[in-house]
Design an enzyme around this catalytic site. Structure first.
Site, mmCIF file in Angstrom:
data_model
loop_
_atom_site.group_PDB
_atom_site.id
_atom_site.type_symbol
_atom_site.label_atom_id
_atom_site.label_comp_id
_atom_site.label_asym_id
_atom_site.label_seq_id
_atom_site.Cartn_x
_atom_site.Cartn_y
_atom_site.Cartn_z
ATOM 1 N N ASP A 112 -4.807 -4.234 2.393
ATOM 2 C CA ASP A 112 -3.670 -3.351 2.131
ATOM 3 C C ASP A 112 -3.162 -3.491 0.688
ATOM 4 O O ASP A 112 -2.631 -2.541 0.117
ATOM 5 C CB ASP A 112 -2.507 -3.668 3.080
ATOM 6 C CG ASP A 112 -2.774 -3.213 4.510
ATOM 7 O OD1 ASP A 112 -3.717 -2.420 4.711
ATOM 8 O OD2 ASP A 112 -2.048 -3.657 5.416
ATOM 9 N N GLY A 121 -6.463 9.445 10.180
ATOM 10 C CA GLY A 121 -6.013 10.058 8.931
ATOM 11 C C GLY A 121 -6.400 9.232 7.716
ATOM 12 O O GLY A 121 -6.895 9.752 6.714
ATOM 13 N N TRP A 122 -6.205 7.924 7.810
ATOM 14 C CA TRP A 122 -6.613 7.023 6.705
ATOM 15 C C TRP A 122 -8.100 7.193 6.412
ATOM 16 O O TRP A 122 -8.518 7.252 5.254
ATOM 17 C CB TRP A 122 -6.362 5.560 7.084
ATOM 18 C CG TRP A 122 -4.961 5.058 7.185
ATOM 19 C CD1 TRP A 122 -4.419 4.350 8.233
ATOM 20 C CD2 TRP A 122 -3.912 5.134 6.199
ATOM 21 N NE1 TRP A 122 -3.122 4.017 7.969
ATOM 22 C CE2 TRP A 122 -2.788 4.476 6.725
ATOM 23 C CE3 TRP A 122 -3.831 5.709 4.926
ATOM 24 C CZ2 TRP A 122 -1.571 4.371 6.020
ATOM 25 C CZ3 TRP A 122 -2.622 5.612 4.232
ATOM 26 C CH2 TRP A 122 -1.519 4.957 4.770
ATOM 27 N N ARG A 160 -2.906 8.330 12.838
ATOM 28 C CA ARG A 160 -2.893 7.900 11.427
ATOM 29 C C ARG A 160 -4.121 7.069 11.066
ATOM 30 O O ARG A 160 -4.598 7.134 9.930
ATOM 31 C CB ARG A 160 -1.600 7.150 11.078
ATOM 32 C CG ARG A 160 -1.526 6.861 9.586
ATOM 33 C CD ARG A 160 -0.125 6.591 9.084
ATOM 34 N NE ARG A 160 0.443 5.339 9.505
ATOM 35 C CZ ARG A 160 1.596 5.215 10.145
ATOM 36 N NH1 ARG A 160 2.314 6.277 10.466
ATOM 37 N NH2 ARG A 160 2.062 4.024 10.491
ATOM 38 N N TYR A 163 -6.765 -11.534 10.198
ATOM 39 C CA TYR A 163 -7.425 -10.734 11.239
ATOM 40 C C TYR A 163 -8.938 -10.920 11.124
ATOM 41 O O TYR A 163 -9.675 -10.015 10.732
ATOM 42 C CB TYR A 163 -7.063 -9.254 11.111
ATOM 43 C CG TYR A 163 -5.596 -8.938 11.287
ATOM 44 C CD1 TYR A 163 -4.811 -9.633 12.204
ATOM 45 C CD2 TYR A 163 -4.986 -7.927 10.537
ATOM 46 C CE1 TYR A 163 -3.468 -9.341 12.365
ATOM 47 C CE2 TYR A 163 -3.638 -7.624 10.696
ATOM 48 C CZ TYR A 163 -2.884 -8.336 11.614
ATOM 49 O OH TYR A 163 -1.553 -8.050 11.768
ATOM 50 N N TYR A 216 0.810 -1.228 0.000
ATOM 51 C CA TYR A 216 0.000 0.000 0.000
ATOM 52 C C TYR A 216 0.834 1.264 0.000
ATOM 53 O O TYR A 216 0.415 2.293 -0.530
ATOM 54 C CB TYR A 216 -0.968 -0.009 1.185
ATOM 55 C CG TYR A 216 -0.337 0.111 2.552
ATOM 56 C CD1 TYR A 216 -0.218 1.343 3.183
ATOM 57 C CD2 TYR A 216 0.130 -1.015 3.237
ATOM 58 C CE1 TYR A 216 0.339 1.457 4.450
ATOM 59 C CE2 TYR A 216 0.689 -0.904 4.488
ATOM 60 C CZ TYR A 216 0.799 0.319 5.093
ATOM 61 O OH TYR A 216 1.362 0.420 6.341
ATOM 62 N N HIS A 232 -10.174 -6.884 7.683
ATOM 63 C CA HIS A 232 -8.969 -6.168 7.245
ATOM 64 C C HIS A 232 -8.028 -7.101 6.485
ATOM 65 O O HIS A 232 -7.474 -6.728 5.450
ATOM 66 C CB HIS A 232 -8.257 -5.533 8.435
ATOM 67 C CG HIS A 232 -7.188 -4.576 8.024
ATOM 68 N ND1 HIS A 232 -7.446 -3.450 7.266
ATOM 69 C CD2 HIS A 232 -5.845 -4.582 8.227
ATOM 70 C CE1 HIS A 232 -6.310 -2.805 7.030
ATOM 71 N NE2 HIS A 232 -5.334 -3.462 7.601
ATOM 72 N N ASP A 268 -7.900 1.820 8.701
ATOM 73 C CA ASP A 268 -6.959 1.781 7.578
ATOM 74 C C ASP A 268 -7.597 1.196 6.315
ATOM 75 O O ASP A 268 -7.352 1.660 5.202
ATOM 76 C CB ASP A 268 -5.739 0.901 7.893
ATOM 77 C CG ASP A 268 -5.175 1.066 9.286
ATOM 78 O OD1 ASP A 268 -5.930 1.393 10.220
ATOM 79 O OD2 ASP A 268 -3.970 0.831 9.457
#
Length: 415
Positions: free
Chosen positions: A126, A259-260, A256, A174, A76, A170, A181
């Site tokens: 990702d 932020g993502w 973050r 997981y 990513y 994700h 994210d």
């Protein structure tokens, strides 16, 4: 004059000459040093966006090695920086930047369209992000291998395991977990791919609905009603050590992670049709998000690694999240999703980044400092999502998760 006297005079003359010679040599040496000017690898008369992009190319001459890798990888971070690179290229038409983007796809996609180092069976969100590079290149090159690789990534989205209410895991490793994210990693690609490459209207509509559902679910499960901030991860099974046994949420609001999520919203809106009912909901989510993020902004204009913990011992003003929020606010205003007051917030944040986190070397190379290198939940060794965990992960300069958003923020603010 005796022989000894002659000898003493001769010695004195030699010493005097040597002293003069040394002084001259020192003077010449000083003059030479002063005349040496360090060649600027990155010109300082360019905008910050191009300066940082050229600095990244200098640091990582091959885009496949972005993120301090010693072997090429499809991941990513490559997609994030190259997405930023594509926008700089469109702004500057600097061929060096286009070649950098193309060379990554050329190296990582073989002649049959197989993606090197990628495994579909990992069902890892990702890995979708670098699909944005192919979405950019294919219309320009019409190379069939790029289209086939995009089709592979789309097939991952169609088979991605889900929570009971339809949220994408994700990663397969997981199970039952949604992370903030993941919305940035997958949803902008999925939405644009549907818009540009899916001809069946029913299938296209289903993808749009699935994309919007991810935002609906993350709001439902991860948003803290009191602060308006969103927890980094949610575990439907509530089995993870990091998960609250009642809510399934992780413990903290990670800069973050938020932020993502912000970038995911403003980027998805580029491709979600105007008439889709979920579009207005995402804009509402974005406005609530902006309000909550603004409340925890530091006076410096930056944001803390653990957002709501201020200057608690160990916490620090962090670059990647700060750059992502700046981009989200600037683009949100530019696109008309957010009120104009958030442009002031973005400019304050950007000034905070330049004043506190940017350094420029003698040769013009630009550095972004105080980046959190990595943070996650679970895994091995186990990441427990505690305050101590987040503040003790590696801090480094020029992490691509910071440089990419900084470039995009610079473009949105036209700096």
């Amino acid at each position: 004059m005796t022989t000894n006297s002659k000898y003493v005079v001769l010695c004195a003359m030699v010493i005097s000459l040597l002293t003069i010679a040394c002084k001259d040599n020192k003077t010449n040496s000083k003059e030479t040093t002063e005349n040496i000017t360090v060649e600027k690898i990155v010109p300082e008369n360019l905008k910050w966006s191009e300066r940082m992009m050229l600095s990244e190319i200098e640091r990582f001459p091959k885009a496949s090695l972005l993120d301090f890798r010693d072997k090429p990888k499809w991941s990513y971070t490559n997609g994030l920086v190259l997405c930023a690179a594509s926008r700089v290229y469109e702004d500057t038409k600097n061929q060096k930047i286009y070649d950098y983007i193309y060379d990554y796809a050329d190296e990582m996609i073989d002649s049959l369209g197989h993606i090197k180092t990628y495994k579909l069976s990992n069902q890892n969100l990702d890995m979708i992000k670098s699909g944005d590079v192919l979405l950019y290149l294919y219309p320009k090159t019409k190379e069939e291998r790029f289209l086939k690789a995009m089709q592979t990534l789309d097939s991952q989205m169609e088979t991605q395991p889900k929570t009971s209410d339809g949220g994408y895991w994700h990663k397969k490793v997981y199970p039952y977990q949604m992370w903030l994210d993941g919305l940035y990693m997958a949803e902008p690609f999925h939405t644009r791919y549907a818009k540009e490459y899916i001809e069946d209207g029913v299938v296209q509509q289903k993808i749009y609905d699935d994309v919007v559902l991810q935002f609906d679910l993350i709001q439902k499960h991860s948003r803290d009603e009191k602060s308006g901030l969103l927890y980094h991860g949610w575990d439907e099974s509530k089995e993870q050590q990091w998960a609250n046994k009642e809510t399934g949420n992780s413990q903290h609001f990670w800069s973050r992670g938020m932020g993502w999520y912000g970038m995911a919203m403003v980027d998805v809106l580029d491709f979600l049709p105007e008439n889709h009912p979920g579009r207005e909901r995402i804009i509402i989510y974005l406005n609530k998000y902006a309000e909550a993020i603004t409340k925890v902004q530091d006076t410096s204009g930056l944001w803390w690694q653990v957002l709501d913990q201020g200057n608690r011992e160990g916490n620090y003003l962090e670059a990647t999240g700060s750059a992502m929020f700046t981009y989200t606010f600037a683009k949100g205003v530019n696109k008309g999703y957010l009120p104009k007051k958030y442009l002031e917030i973005a400019n304050k944040a950007y000034k905070g980044i330049i004043d506190n986190l940017i350094s420029v070397e003698e040769n013009g190379i630009v550095n972004l400092n105080k980046c959190c290198g990595v943070a996650g939940l679970g895994g091995n060794p186990y990441r427990d999502g505690s305050f101590d965990y987040y503040v003790n992960e590696i801090i480094r300069s020029n992490d691509p998760k910071g440089t990419g958003p900084f470039i995009m923020a610079s473009l949105e603010l036209n700096k």
